[in-house]
Design a protein around this motif. Structure first.
Motif, PDB file in Angstrom:
ATOM      1  N   VAL A 106       0.853  -1.181   0.000  1.00 30.01           N
ATOM      2  CA  VAL A 106       0.000   0.000   0.000  1.00 30.01           C
ATOM      3  C   VAL A 106       0.889   1.231   0.000  1.00 30.01           C
ATOM      4  O   VAL A 106       2.051   1.179   0.407  1.00 30.01           O
ATOM      5  CB  VAL A 106      -0.931   0.025   1.236  1.00 30.01           C
ATOM      6  CG1 VAL A 106      -1.936  -1.105   1.189  1.00 30.01           C
ATOM      7  CG2 VAL A 106      -0.134  -0.037   2.534  1.00 30.01           C
ATOM      8  N   THR A 150      -6.946   2.843  -6.311  1.00 29.45           N
ATOM      9  CA  THR A 150      -5.782   3.421  -5.631  1.00 29.45           C
ATOM     10  C   THR A 150      -5.728   4.913  -5.911  1.00 29.45           C
ATOM     11  O   THR A 150      -6.339   5.406  -6.852  1.00 29.45           O
ATOM     12  CB  THR A 150      -4.488   2.767  -6.135  1.00 29.45           C
ATOM     13  OG1 THR A 150      -4.472   2.828  -7.556  1.00 29.45           O
ATOM     14  CG2 THR A 150      -4.389   1.332  -5.677  1.00 29.45           C
ATOM     15  N   GLU A 155       1.780   3.619  -8.028  1.00 31.62           N
ATOM     16  CA  GLU A 155       1.810   2.424  -7.183  1.00 31.62           C
ATOM     17  C   GLU A 155       1.688   1.146  -7.994  1.00 31.62           C
ATOM     18  O   GLU A 155       2.088   0.074  -7.543  1.00 31.62           O
ATOM     19  CB  GLU A 155       0.680   2.491  -6.152  1.00 31.62           C
ATOM     20  CG  GLU A 155       0.807   3.661  -5.201  1.00 31.62           C
ATOM     21  CD  GLU A 155      -0.528   4.076  -4.618  1.00 31.62           C
ATOM     22  OE1 GLU A 155      -1.487   3.295  -4.725  1.00 31.62           O
ATOM     23  OE2 GLU A 155      -0.619   5.185  -4.075  1.00 31.62           O
TER      24      GLU A 155
END
Length: 397
Positions: A106, A150, A155
């Motif tokens: 994360v 997200t 990411e």
């Protein structure tokens, strides 16, 4: 003069809110949108924007402030969500919030201490259902599930390096990280004693049985952006497998590939209709598996390889360069922005047409960095841009 605002009577804010009760299955892909995408039918445009705004609500309501003790939760009570965000106009009611475990990579701002709202779970979306008046307009009782994605597309480079994993005892495989978010649970947590999968399916099954018991026709529409688009496909796959004779459709925005060829074929077999909205400059829909484009050219050799990722459904491809209001440059983060997607949908007519001159979705919804304000010359777009900049100064620091 086409770009001078002369009032809503000249150019309505949205496509006409007409009854689609007689054609709702076609609008939701019963014929795979064969005659509705090029040119884009006004009724379909309105429905896409409606579901897109439902997804945008998952971002607008998400608390991702690392200094907040409620980081990872929803800012609003579910009974006030649509009212607070101005979405009551769509005629839906939120029935349940969905939470997912974050036992995957994360972003740094989600790595919270034990003193926060929850060190394990994140708010990932919600289940809603159409009210009586909207159900009459759209021709059935629509159960809608919206999944959050997200926050930063960068990411994806880190998070999408994991392998495909079996989703059942067949050859169907999906990306391991997506499946983990959807299926993970822990008895010791507060919000994820049940997985996101179990939470959403319990509510969907309850609603389907309730409205079918009243003799109503019921549909399930699952929508999401980015990671949320991947979760939407997993949700649709499960719902179509578990609930017989349910019309299931997916409208995703900027979604990555999710599974292998067996996953794609099984979704087709189950009758799940998927409309995949992508922007040409957005890299996320090209992930995971950057080599897939080359491999797809040799489909005769690679078509049945279980380790090759495959996209699902029908694609509506947009180009950010067609909008006169946006900077014409490749921008990873900007091209993945959901509001940019909705701006382009509102202005899309056909592949060969210019941006729709009477599109009226407010430009203030797009961040200032995406607007094309570099040209010093007063073009036919300048008045509209000036108005948008005035509105932006009201909402941005």
């Amino acid at each position: 003069m086409d770009f001078v605002d002369q009032g809503d009577h000249m150019t309505p804010t949205l496509s006409p809110k007409q009854s689609i009760s007689a054609v709702w299955k076609e609008i939701h892909g019963s014929s795979n949108w064969e005659t509705l995408l090029d040119p884009l039918h006004s009724n379909l445009r309105r429905e896409i924007l409606k579901y897109g705004e439902f997804v945008q609500a998952t971002y607008d309501a998400f608390d991702f402030d690392p200094l907040s003790e409620f980081c990872g939760s929803c800012r609003y009570n579910r009974r006030k969500l649509f009212e607070t965000l101005g979405l009551t106009k769509h005629g839906y009611k939120v029935r349940k919030y969905i939470y997912a475990l974050s036992h995957v990579d994360v972003p740094d701002w989600l790595k919270r201490s034990c003193a926060t709202w929850s060190k394990d779970s994140n708010w990932m979306g919600y289940v809603a259902v159409s009210r009586k008046e909207e159900s009459q307009r759209i021709g059935r009782r629509d159960i809608m599930v919206a999944w959050r994605g997200t926050v930063s597309p960068s990411e994806w480079f880190k998070d999408l390096t994991t392998s495909l994993e079996h989703i059942d005892s067949t050859n169907v495989k999906v990306q391991e990280g997506f499946l983990s978010v959807y299926k993970s649970k822990d008895e010791l947590t507060r919000f994820n004693k049940l997985s996101a999968s179990e939470q959403v399916m319990q509510e969907v099954i309850k609603l389907v049985n309730f409205y079918r018991g009243k003799g109503e026709e019921v549909s399930l529409t699952v929508t999401g952006h980015s990671l949320g688009g991947a979760l939407a496909l997993l949700n649709a796959y499960e719902a179509a497998t578990v609930i017989p004779d349910l019309f299931v459709s997916v409208i995703s925005f900027g979604a990555p590939r999710v599974g292998n060829i067996a996953f794609k074929e099984k979704l087709n077999e189950l009758g799940v209709k998927t409309l995949r909205v992508v922007v040409k400059q957005d890299i996320v829909p090209k992930l995971p598996g950057l080599m897939n484009k080359m491999l797809n050219k040799f489909h005769g050799l690679t078509g049945k390889l279980n380790w090759v990722y495959r996209h699902v459904g029908t694609q509506l491809k947009l180009d950010s360069f067609t909008s006169p209001y946006l900077k014409h440059e490749s921008d990873l983060s900007g091209s993945h922005n959901l509001e940019l997607y909705l701006h382009l949908i509102d202005g899309f007519l056909s592949k060969k047409s210019k941006y729709r001159w009477n599109a009226r979705r407010d430009l203030a919804l797009i961040t200032i960095t995406h607007l094309n304000t570099d040209d010093p010359k007063k073009t036919e777009h300048s008045l509209a841009l000036d108005g948008a900049m005035e509105r932006l100064h009201l909402i941005l620091p």
